[in-house]
Write a protein that holds these residues in place. Sequence first.
Motif, short mmCIF file in Angstrom:
data_model
loop_
_atom_site.label_atom_id
_atom_site.label_comp_id
_atom_site.label_asym_id
_atom_site.label_seq_id
_atom_site.Cartn_x
_atom_site.Cartn_y
_atom_site.Cartn_z
N ALA A 95 11.67 12.82 49.87
CA ALA A 95 11.32 13.01 51.28
C ALA A 95 10.66 11.77 51.86
CB ALA A 95 10.39 14.22 51.42
N LEU A 96 9.74 11.17 51.11
CA LEU A 96 9.07 9.96 51.56
C LEU A 96 10.06 8.81 51.74
CD1 LEU A 96 5.84 10.12 49.36
CD2 LEU A 96 5.94 10.36 51.85
N THR A 97 11.00 8.69 50.80
CA THR A 97 12.02 7.64 50.89
C THR A 97 12.89 7.84 52.13
OG1 THR A 97 12.07 7.36 48.50
CG2 THR A 97 13.98 6.56 49.72
N ALA A 98 13.30 9.10 52.38
CA ALA A 98 14.13 9.39 53.55
C ALA A 98 13.38 9.07 54.84
CB ALA A 98 14.56 10.86 53.53
N ALA A 99 12.08 9.41 54.87
CA ALA A 99 11.28 9.14 56.06
C ALA A 99 11.10 7.64 56.29
CB ALA A 99 9.91 9.82 55.93
N GLU A 100 11.03 6.87 55.20
CA GLU A 100 10.88 5.41 55.29
C GLU A 100 12.16 4.72 55.74
OE1 GLU A 100 7.64 3.55 52.31
OE2 GLU A 100 9.39 4.41 51.33
#
Length: 362
Positions: A224-229
Amino acid sequence: MSEETREKKPIDIKKLLKSVLAFKSSDLHLVVGSEPQIRIDKELRPLNLPILNAKEVEEMAYSLIEDKQKKEFEEHNELDFSFQLEGIGRFRANYYRTIHGIACSFRMIPIEIPTLDEYNNNPIFKQLVKKEKGLILVTGPTGSGKSTTLASMLHEINMTERRHIITVEDPVEFIHKNIKSLFSQRDVGTNTNSFAAALKYALRQDPDIILIGEMRDAETIGAALTAAETGHLVFGTLHTNSAPGTINRIIDVFSGEEQGQVRAQLSSSLVAVISQSLIPRIGGGKVATQEVLISNPAIANLIREDKVHQLYSQMQLNQNETHMSTQTQEIVSLLQKNIISKENAVKNSNRPEELVKMIEGL
């Protein structure tokens, strides 16, 4: 009523589920050795029906599922799914086993998705959903209305933006119709093997927005953090009781050597945390309180520098400009308007000592 009469007239599960709608309740429980019970304003209330035996509960449970689901339940003793009954409504169901037999819990899901205005959500939510990328978290205990708030936020996007929205849920709850946006809704266990697997491939499906029904583990949170970044707007939920507590929960999921990187990712990608709870209204019904943390340079710096304990005091500063609020302030406002009782206010507060002091100071 005799056992013989009850065998001739089996209980109709559809009629029971219809009663959930008729009584404006949120849940129906079927447990061996008890009459069917429904939840109204956080309290369980028995329906005026005979006590259920194991055979009756099993027959009602199996009447709603297919052979594949029955096999899964018999293998794992747990089953999560959602379904819709024409003319009655949509439900999220959980089957489980007790020492006496099968038990069932049904949660009512509105078919019509409410708008942000209908539930008097914070006006800042309409600005948050216009973000191009980042992470928006809606948190709170079970039954606090997280799914409804998220559905309303996606509905706002659907009415105003042309976006591709992928939802990954266990199970899918609200069914979105394509208005301006395009929805791809996926059910974990039926349409994909796991949240992590769905997220891994989601980035190849040209999404603008991704909803993660529950951020359960390090792999899912990391994805999720990677997608948001990487330029996507990501919505997710956690079972936490406060906005600062949510940040701690995310970081604590990871091992010590990974936490520095996670803090850096969170500080750069977090848009907002909305921590929600439902409190009984005076006179009936429930009202939502929403603690809101919105990332800004000061918030981002505290997360990056491992000073999460200072987030709460930062949330209290310049609120007219930051649009942030604490649960205590929300509860005090509801008390001043005589919407909730003092007893329920303190019982549902995540900072009861602070709340009591504020009440005494009024």
